[in-house]
Structure formats: structure tokens, C-alpha cells
Design an enzyme around this catalytic site. Structure first.
Site, PDB file in Angstrom:
ATOM      1  N   LYS A 128       0.842  -1.211   0.000  1.00  0.00           N
ATOM      2  CA  LYS A 128       0.000   0.000   0.000  1.00  0.00           C
ATOM      3  C   LYS A 128       0.868   1.248   0.000  1.00  0.00           C
ATOM      4  O   LYS A 128       2.009   1.241   0.469  1.00  0.00           O
ATOM      5  CB  LYS A 128      -0.969   0.029   1.179  1.00  0.00           C
ATOM      6  CG  LYS A 128      -0.346   0.174   2.578  1.00  0.00           C
ATOM      7  CD  LYS A 128      -0.098   1.605   3.024  1.00  0.00           C
ATOM      8  CE  LYS A 128       0.701   1.662   4.314  1.00  0.00           C
ATOM      9  NZ  LYS A 128       1.533   2.819   4.488  1.00  0.00           N
TER      10      LYS A 128
ATOM     11  N   ASP B 135      -2.712  -1.174   9.562  1.00  0.00           N
ATOM     12  CA  ASP B 135      -2.826  -1.249   8.102  1.00  0.00           C
ATOM     13  C   ASP B 135      -3.340  -2.600   7.600  1.00  0.00           C
ATOM     14  O   ASP B 135      -3.484  -2.800   6.391  1.00  0.00           O
ATOM     15  CB  ASP B 135      -1.457  -0.994   7.449  1.00  0.00           C
ATOM     16  CG  ASP B 135      -0.952   0.418   7.708  1.00  0.00           C
ATOM     17  OD1 ASP B 135      -1.783   1.332   7.839  1.00  0.00           O
ATOM     18  OD2 ASP B 135       0.284   0.599   7.776  1.00  0.00           O
TER      19      ASP B 135
HETATM   20  O1  C5P Z   1      -0.550  -0.436  14.127  1.00  0.00           O
HETATM   21  P1  C5P Z   1       0.911  -0.687  13.889  1.00  0.00           P
HETATM   22  O2  C5P Z   1       1.422  -1.851  14.715  1.00  0.00           O
HETATM   23  O3  C5P Z   1       1.282  -0.787  12.469  1.00  0.00           O
HETATM   24  O4  C5P Z   1       1.657   0.612  14.448  1.00  0.00           O
HETATM   25  C1  C5P Z   1       3.020   0.647  14.720  1.00  0.00           C
HETATM   26  C2  C5P Z   1       3.330   1.880  15.537  1.00  0.00           C
HETATM   27  O5  C5P Z   1       3.157   3.060  14.746  1.00  0.00           O
HETATM   28  C3  C5P Z   1       2.441   2.099  16.742  1.00  0.00           C
HETATM   29  O6  C5P Z   1       2.911   1.396  17.875  1.00  0.00           O
HETATM   30  C4  C5P Z   1       2.506   3.602  16.929  1.00  0.00           C
HETATM   31  O7  C5P Z   1       3.698   3.975  17.585  1.00  0.00           O
HETATM   32  C5  C5P Z   1       2.609   4.112  15.510  1.00  0.00           C
HETATM   33  N1  C5P Z   1       1.288   4.455  14.940  1.00  0.00           N
HETATM   34  C6  C5P Z   1       0.630   5.599  15.422  1.00  0.00           C
HETATM   35  N2  C5P Z   1      -0.596   5.925  14.889  1.00  0.00           N
HETATM   36  C7  C5P Z   1      -1.158   5.198  13.916  1.00  0.00           C
HETATM   37  C8  C5P Z   1      -0.504   4.053  13.406  1.00  0.00           C
HETATM   38  C9  C5P Z   1       0.730   3.717  13.950  1.00  0.00           C
HETATM   39  O8  C5P Z   1       1.133   6.289  16.303  1.00  0.00           O
HETATM   40  N3  C5P Z   1      -2.344   5.568  13.415  1.00  0.00           N
END
Ligand code: C5P
Length: 300
Positions: free
Chosen positions: A8, A135
């Protein structure tokens, strides 16, 4: 079962303030592009994960891998052991800001649902996906969609029938997503910038609408942590890209091209830059994992 799941890009990524749970509210336009990982799942005596592809050695094939965690979560949901053999064919650049790990997890959800004949609804799959990462839900549906919440609340967006042409320039640097969000928070404390949400209902205005919509609130933070990226962005623009920006939290840069020819010429020139590991010409949009169950094998 064999399932393809797309990389993506974020055509636009508006980031709100940090939430108490550590995430940030976002308002984003996701687009799936046609560089897919291919995940196969078969029944086995225990959970096994094998990764293939030129960058496979850089990935852990254990419980830290999102695909593994997706299998464990599905087994828990089904009330059975995760007796599965998973093979990930990695085509999506790794640790690049293209959500390759999320794509693999989404593909595992779809493959295991089919293999074990669980018959989960789209809503049920989406809710399992959201537990795995922000995602993962988008990788299930693919196409072009607006994402809100932390990215997991999705509304499909209509587009024109002609594809968009992109060049993904995978930079030599490394960026960790939480650090990029953290750097944005630090910048905001010093610069007091108010986040601006997106206002978009569809993407039917073609390439010019896309060009005007492109934006990434994480870009300045990514540049601060990886200064070589700004130079690579300037190179792409000077080579004639219609627009360019950091993809997600980086360190990949995405460039908008007019057509296939333009994209392959840009990719060629960008690949020759010292800060660029390689560049890929891709098209968007592409189907998500839910629409990419490409082979039915034996049941598990
Ligand atoms: O959801 P995911 O595990 O991909 O997110 C990884 C990190 O990215 C989270 O722990 C956070 O620190 C940051 N993040 C965020 N806000 C989002 C997506 C991700 O702060 N909307």
C-alpha cells in the site's frame, strides 16, 4: 490455499494528535499497488513459517512475524491448534513503509479462513485484522480507500477506470514507524502545527486531483530522521515526476508518473542514485487479500 496481498501507499496522510493509547488518529487515502506478496497455507502438524524472496534473510520467521501472529489469532478464534505450514513469498520491499508485514497478515487471515472453512464475514475478518495492526484491515480490501481512526476504519473510494502510475524508490536508510510518529510529536511541540484533516469523497478527478491531494504529515519527521530522503525526493522531482513524497512513515519515496513509460524511465534514473536501493514502477489500484484467493488446495 494461496492468497496474494498488495503493498500500500498513502496518497494522502493527515496525522492528528497522539491518543492516550499511543496511536495517532489519522485521515488517509490508501491505495493498493500491484506488487503483491504471495502467501500459501496448508495443514501441518505444527505452526511453521518459511519466507522466500531476495530479502527473506532479513525477516524473522518466528512469533515476532505478523503472519505468525495472524495464524495464532485465527487458531484461537477457531478453537483449534495453529497446525499450519505458511510460506511467504516476499515481493514487497521489507521495512519500507509499504505495509508488507500487514499484507502478509491479511493474506494469512484469508487463507486460514478458507482452509478451515470458517466462513468469517468481512466484518469479522476486519476486526481480527485491526487487532494485528493499523494497516492490516486495508490489506484485506485493497483498492483505494479512506482510512480514519488509527487507519483501520475504512470507506472504499471510487476512482477513474484508468490506473495510476507510481514509482517506489526504496531508500538505503532505515526508519521505525514509532520513531517517525514520535519525531512528529516533538516537532509539533516546538512548532505548534495544528493537524489538518482531509476532505475527500471520491477519487474520480483523475491524476490532477491525485497530484493536488498528495501530502504526508509524517514527511518532515522522516526527513529529520533520515536527511538523505529529502535529496532523493528532489532528484525524483528534477527527473520529471509529477509529484512525490514519503510513503507512509518511510523510508520509501513514492512518485506520481503520467503513464507506464514515464514510470519506467523515472524508476531507471532513480535506481542509479546513491541513496536509492532500488526503484519499482507500479500501478494502482490493486485488489486486496479478500479478492485474491488464487488457488484452492486440500482442506486442513
Ligand atoms: O498499528 P501498527 O502496529 O502498524 O503501528 C506501529 C506503531 O506506529 C504504533 O505502535 C505507533 O507507535 C505508531 N502508529 C501511530 N498511529 C497510527 C498508526 C501507527 O502512532 N495511526
Amino acid at each position: 490455499m494461496i492468497v496474494r496481498a498488495p503493498a500500500k501507499i498513502n496518497i494522502a496522510l493527515a496525522v492528528g494528535l497522539a491518543r492516550p493509547d499511543g496511536y495517532h488518529d489519522v485521515d488517509t487515502i490508501y491505495q493498493a499497488v500491484d506488487v503483491p506478496d504471495v502467501v500459501s497455507a496448508t495443514g501441518s502438524s505444527s505452526l511453521q513459517l518459511q519466507i522466500t524472496g531476495s530479502e527473506a534473510a532479513t525477516l524473522a520467521a518466528d512469533s515476532s512475524n505478523l503472519a505468525w501472529r495472524a495464524a495464532v489469532l485465527m487458531a484461537k478464534l477457531a478453537g483449534r491448534e495453529p497446525a499450519l505450514s505458511l510460506v511467504l513469498e516476499k515481493n514487497i520491499p521489507i521495512a519500507a513503509g509499504l505495509a508488507g508485514g500487514s499484507a502478509d497478515a491479511a493474506a494469512v487471515l484469508v487463507a486460514v479462513d478458507a482452509l478451515w472453512r470458517l466462513g468469517l464475514s468481512g466484518a469479522e475478518l476486519t476486526s481480527v485484522a485491526a487487532e494485528l495492526g493499523s494497516d492490516v484491515s486495508f490489506a484485506l480490501i485493497g483498492g483505494t480507500a479512506r482510512g480514519t481512526g488509527r487507519g483501520e476504519q475504512l470507506a472504499a473510494l471510487a476512482t477513474t477506470s484508468s490506473p495510476l502510475h507510481w514509482v517506489l524508490a526504496v531508500s538505503a536508510g532505515q526508519l521505525a514507524t514509532p520513531e517517525v510518529y514520535g519525531e512528529l510529536d516533538r516537532q509539533r511541540r516546538t512548532e505548534a502545527a495544528a493537524p489538518r484533516p482531509l476532505y475527500v469523497r471520491d477519487l474520480t478527478g483523475g491524476i490532477e486531483q491525485v497530484r493536488l491531494l498528495m501530502r504526508n504529515d509524517l514527511q518532515a519527521a522522516a526527513f529529520a530522521l533520515s536527511p538523505g530522503l529529502a535529496k532523493l525526493l528532489q532528484s525524483g522531482l528534477s527527473f520529471g515526476a509529477l509529484a512525490g513524497q514519503v510513503s507512509g512513515s518511510g523510508p520509501t519515496l513514492m512518485f506520481l508518473a503520467a503513464d507506464d513509460d514515464h514510470a519506467s524511465r523515472l524508476a531507471q534514473r532513480l535506481s542509479a542514485q546513491t541513496d536509492c536501493r532500488y526503484a519499482l514502477a507500479v500501478r494502482g489500484d490493486a485488489p486486496g487479500a479478500c479478492d485474491s484467493l488464487v488457488e484452492i488446495g486440500s482442506t486442513g
